[in-house]
Design a protein around this motif. Structure first.
Motif, PDB file in Angstrom:
ATOM      1  N   THR A 170      -1.002  -3.843   7.613  1.00  0.00           N
ATOM      2  CA  THR A 170      -0.639  -2.406   7.486  1.00  0.00           C
ATOM      3  C   THR A 170      -1.929  -1.755   8.245  1.00  0.00           C
ATOM      4  O   THR A 170      -3.032  -2.417   8.127  1.00  0.00           O
ATOM      5  N   ARG A 210      -3.345   2.240  10.227  1.00  0.00           N
ATOM      6  CA  ARG A 210      -2.925   3.516  10.732  1.00  0.00           C
ATOM      7  C   ARG A 210      -2.458   3.449  11.870  1.00  0.00           C
ATOM      8  O   ARG A 210      -1.622   4.666  12.246  1.00  0.00           O
ATOM      9  N   ARG A 243       0.141   1.339  14.515  1.00  0.00           N
ATOM     10  CA  ARG A 243       0.816   0.223  14.434  1.00  0.00           C
ATOM     11  C   ARG A 243       0.710  -0.663  15.614  1.00  0.00           C
ATOM     12  O   ARG A 243       0.530  -0.248  16.854  1.00  0.00           O
ATOM     13  N   HIS A 274       3.776  -3.113   7.287  1.00  0.00           N
ATOM     14  CA  HIS A 274       4.026  -2.451   5.576  1.00  0.00           C
ATOM     15  C   HIS A 274       3.449  -1.014   6.101  1.00  0.00           C
ATOM     16  O   HIS A 274       2.276  -0.829   6.692  1.00  0.00           O
ATOM     17  N   GLU A 275       4.183   0.180   5.477  1.00  0.00           N
ATOM     18  CA  GLU A 275       3.842   1.370   5.816  1.00  0.00           C
ATOM     19  C   GLU A 275       2.644   1.855   5.126  1.00  0.00           C
ATOM     20  O   GLU A 275       1.872   2.763   5.412  1.00  0.00           O
ATOM     21  N   ASP A 276       2.274   1.139   4.100  1.00  0.00           N
ATOM     22  CA  ASP A 276       1.122   1.387   3.451  1.00  0.00           C
ATOM     23  C   ASP A 276       0.360   0.179   2.651  1.00  0.00           C
ATOM     24  O   ASP A 276       1.175  -0.697   2.398  1.00  0.00           O
ATOM     25  N   SER A 295       2.433  -1.428  -0.323  1.00  0.00           N
ATOM     26  CA  SER A 295       3.782  -2.458  -0.295  1.00  0.00           C
ATOM     27  C   SER A 295       3.001  -3.693   0.130  1.00  0.00           C
ATOM     28  O   SER A 295       3.549  -4.754  -0.078  1.00  0.00           O
TER      29      SER A 295
END
Length: 387
Positions: free
Chosen positions: A221, A223, A225, A239-241, A244
């Motif tokens: 993950t 900030r 991508r 993963h978005e955060d 996860s």
């Protein structure tokens, strides 16, 4: 003429080496992405020498004194009577290292009216109060990428040491034992495990690339991508955060900077969300994890192991609980100060000083704060109350 105060770690207890294990270190001309290695006009040291301790002086004394500048080198950095605090009053430049940081707090900056430049010999400038530096118009710079691969290699080593239970096995050999069962009762294969990085910048991405040949399932993950082609190349799951990510991996490696949003992030709740028997490796900054939450998780078995080489403060007290907690693989903050890395960050420090003393721009990738704001690498990697 400028006064430069340089805070470095102590010499070896046996004195500086008179010879070294190797005669040379390989030269690195550039890094992934196209950034070149440091390019000072000249150097006054032999690559592969111990430059990061007080006697090594980062190879700066001859260069600075020939130009009429004053260089003060010390390891004494704590307390109001320290050499650092006594010399700050008229210092123009402070040079420090992540491994033995001179904490440039707002209070110290206020007591240094002549301070114009703070340099990190290495990477990571969170030991400088960036808000205070911006308010005062102080430039903050670091030798970006100079030891990133060094840290990535150390990270992979510590992951393997934890998962394979290397350190207890080594101790049995030293003690004269042949206790196979004791060695392997906590040893596993890394192959087929889910391994993830919290942040995938220079160091995190280098770790992911080095882990791919081990046949693991890679996660991350960040900030920012990564490009789709990099995700496909490495088989990455995004993963978005971090929550996860933490729930999904067997091994989690931390490579984020210490900023307000990451300070104390890995607390009892987040660590508790990880599957039982997970491992954390943290070569980033100690305060990204809750010190005592790590101890509790190791004692309860929630974590199977914790390793890293970052502590808070640095150096830590003799009774710091990470020294004695179970199933750890901690080292002093050495991952980024190999003799190979020292040659690069010493050269980079000289390059920064050459630019600043000559009134030339410092490389954008070396800048953290400039002109009263986050700049260069700092604008990409850091955040403050203003951003």
């Amino acid at each position: 003429m400028a006064k430069i105060v340089c805070v470095l770690y102590d010499d070896p207890v046996t004195g500086c080496p008179t010879s070294y294990a190797r005669d040379t270190v390989p030269a690195v001309a550039g890094y992934p992405g196209g950034q070149t290695a440091p390019t000072p006009k000249d150097i006054d040291f032999t690559p592969g020498e111990l430059l990061g301790s007080v006697s090594g002086e980062l190879g700066l004394r001859s260069f600075l004194e020939k130009a009429g500048h004053t260089l003060v080198v010390t390891s004494d950095k704590e307390g109001p009577d320290s050499v650092l605090d006594r010399e700050l009053a008229d210092a123009d430049v402070v040079i420090s290292q992540p491994f033995w940081p001179a904490y440039l707090t707002a209070e110290r900056i206020a007591r240094a009216p002549e301070l114009k430049l703070a340099v990190t010999a290495g990477i990571g400038s969170d030991h400088v109060d960036l808000e205070a530096a911006m308010s005062r118009g102080i430039t903050v710079a670091e030798v970006t990428y100079s030891n990133s691969i060094s840290v990535a290699e150390h990270t992979v080593m510590q992951i393997l040491a934890l998962v394979r239970n290397y350190l207890p096995s080594y101790e049995w050999a030293v003690k004269g034992g042949w206790n196979i069962a004791d060695c392997v009762e906590r040893a596993y294969d890394l192959e087929a495990m889910n391994v993830g990085t919290f942040a995938a910048g220079r160091i995190g991405l280098a770790v992911l690339r080095r882990l791919k040949p081990f046949g693991v399932k890679l996660h991350y993950t960040d900030r920012y991508r990564l490009p789709a082609e990099v995700e496909r190349e490495l088989g990455l799951t995004f993963h978005e955060d971090v929550r996860s990510l933490a729930r999904s991996v067997d091994v989690l490696s931390i490579h984020a900077p210490l900023v307000p949003s990451t300070d104390g992030l890995f607390d009892d709740e987040l660590i508790g969300s990880m599957q039982r028997g997970s491992y954390i490796v943290n070569p980033a900054r100690a305060r990204i994890v809750d010190r005592d939450a790590v101890v509790r998780a190791l004692e309860s078995g929630r974590l199977a192991g914790y390793a890293g080489d970052v502590w808070y403060p640095q150096p830590p007290a003799a009774d710091h609980p990470w020294r004695t907690m179970p199933h750890h693989g901690m080292t002093p903050h050495v991952s980024g100060t190999t003799l190979s890395a020292q040659a690069r960050y010493a050269a980079g420090t000289r390059e920064i000083l050459e630019c600043w003393l000559d009134g030339r721009p410092i490389r954008d990738e070396y800048l953290i704060v400039d002109g009263g704001a986050l700049a260069g690498t700092g604008a990409h990697s850091y955040s403050t109350g203003r951003r």
